[in-house]
Design an enzyme around this catalytic site. Structure first.
Site, PDB file in Angstrom:
ATOM      1  N   ASP A  39      -1.429  10.653  -5.429  1.00 14.34           N
ATOM      2  CA  ASP A  39      -1.948  11.686  -6.326  1.00 14.34           C
ATOM      3  C   ASP A  39      -2.982  12.584  -5.676  1.00 14.34           C
ATOM      4  OD1 ASP A  39      -4.956  10.855  -7.802  1.00 14.34           O
ATOM      5  OD2 ASP A  39      -4.024   9.512  -6.360  1.00 14.34           O
ATOM      6  N   ASP A  68      -4.131   5.391   6.035  1.00 12.97           N
ATOM      7  CA  ASP A  68      -4.749   6.593   6.588  1.00 12.97           C
ATOM      8  C   ASP A  68      -5.778   6.169   7.634  1.00 12.97           C
ATOM      9  OD1 ASP A  68      -5.727   9.180   6.968  1.00 12.97           O
ATOM     10  OD2 ASP A  68      -5.878   9.615   4.847  1.00 12.97           O
ATOM     11  N   PHE A  78      -1.863  16.057   3.538  1.00 14.26           N
ATOM     12  CA  PHE A  78      -2.285  15.432   2.287  1.00 14.26           C
ATOM     13  C   PHE A  78      -1.035  15.390   1.421  1.00 14.26           C
ATOM     14  CE2 PHE A  78      -3.925  14.774  -1.883  1.00 14.26           C
ATOM     15  CZ  PHE A  78      -4.990  13.923  -1.678  1.00 14.26           C
ATOM     16  N   VAL A  79      -0.561  14.164   1.152  1.00 11.24           N
ATOM     17  CA  VAL A  79       0.713  14.003   0.461  1.00 11.24           C
ATOM     18  C   VAL A  79       0.536  13.477  -0.955  1.00 11.24           C
ATOM     19  CG1 VAL A  79       2.142  13.784   2.523  1.00 11.24           C
ATOM     20  CG2 VAL A  79       1.022  11.761   1.599  1.00 11.24           C
ATOM     21  N   GLU A  98       0.841  -1.191   0.000  1.00 16.95           N
ATOM     22  CA  GLU A  98       0.000   0.000   0.000  1.00 16.95           C
ATOM     23  C   GLU A  98       0.878   1.243   0.000  1.00 16.95           C
ATOM     24  OE1 GLU A  98      -2.494   1.548  -0.789  1.00 16.95           O
ATOM     25  OE2 GLU A  98      -4.050   1.327   0.724  1.00 16.95           O
TER      26      GLU A  98
END
Length: 176
Positions: free
Chosen positions: A157, A101, A150-151, A97
């Site tokens: 993406d 989260d 938020f990466v 993965e």
């Protein structure tokens, strides 16, 4: 709106950690054949890079699971967009993965895959974001633990963009 990406984890750090994870996997699976399951699309970069450094025999398959759509937050709805093409019964499996989260997607997927009777089932994640965890997931291999950002980059993406960045970056969206 204006989008900006700031580097969180440099390319060299990512490469080094991926090699270290592969070494751990090589030790744990010495003498065995390993079956990697790549979760599409975000995990492709990580899975392919990881596989390059795994020395035990490897087979690989892909599964499409989604819960984000084009947003910044999980929709809470998990769907299987593409199932495996190979059986996993009796195989030693690692699900690869990109980011853990809330844990809902991986928990759902692990439960589903265990019903297919693999010899073993473990999870390897490049990034772990425990601040959002809603469901516990047993992670065997973790690349980096990160804060609640938020990466993007290295396969991750935002609305299908930024996957090709060679590093992990924090996406900031600012109003014009």
């Amino acid at each position: 709106m204006k989008e900006e990406v700031s580097i969180l984890i440099e390319e060299e750090q990512v490469e080094k950690r991926v090699k270290e994870l592969a070494e751990e996997i090589n030790r744990d699976y010495a003498g065995k054949t390993l079956h990697l399951i790549c979760i599409l699309k975000g995990s492709v970069f990580f899975t392919c890079e990881l596989a390059k450094y795994i020395k035990v025999p490897v087979t690989m398959d892909f599964i499409g699971v989604s819960s984000y759509g084009d947003g910044l937050k999980s929709s809470g709805y998990i769907s299987i967009d593409r199932d495996l093409t190979m059986g996993i019964k009796g195989r030693d499996v690692i699900v690869v993965e990109d980011i853990l989260d809330s844990g809902r997607t991986l928990s759902y997927l692990a439960h589903m895959l265990k019903k297919r009777e693999p010899a073993s089932l473990r999870v390897c994640t490049l990034l772990d974001k425990p601040a959002h965890r809603q469901t516990e997931v047993d992670i065997a291999y973790t690349g980096f633990e990160i804060e609640d950002y938020f990466v993007v980059g290295y396969g991750l993406d935002y609305a299908q963009r930024y996957r090709n960045l060679p590093y992990i970056g924090v996406l900031n969206i600012k109003e014009d």
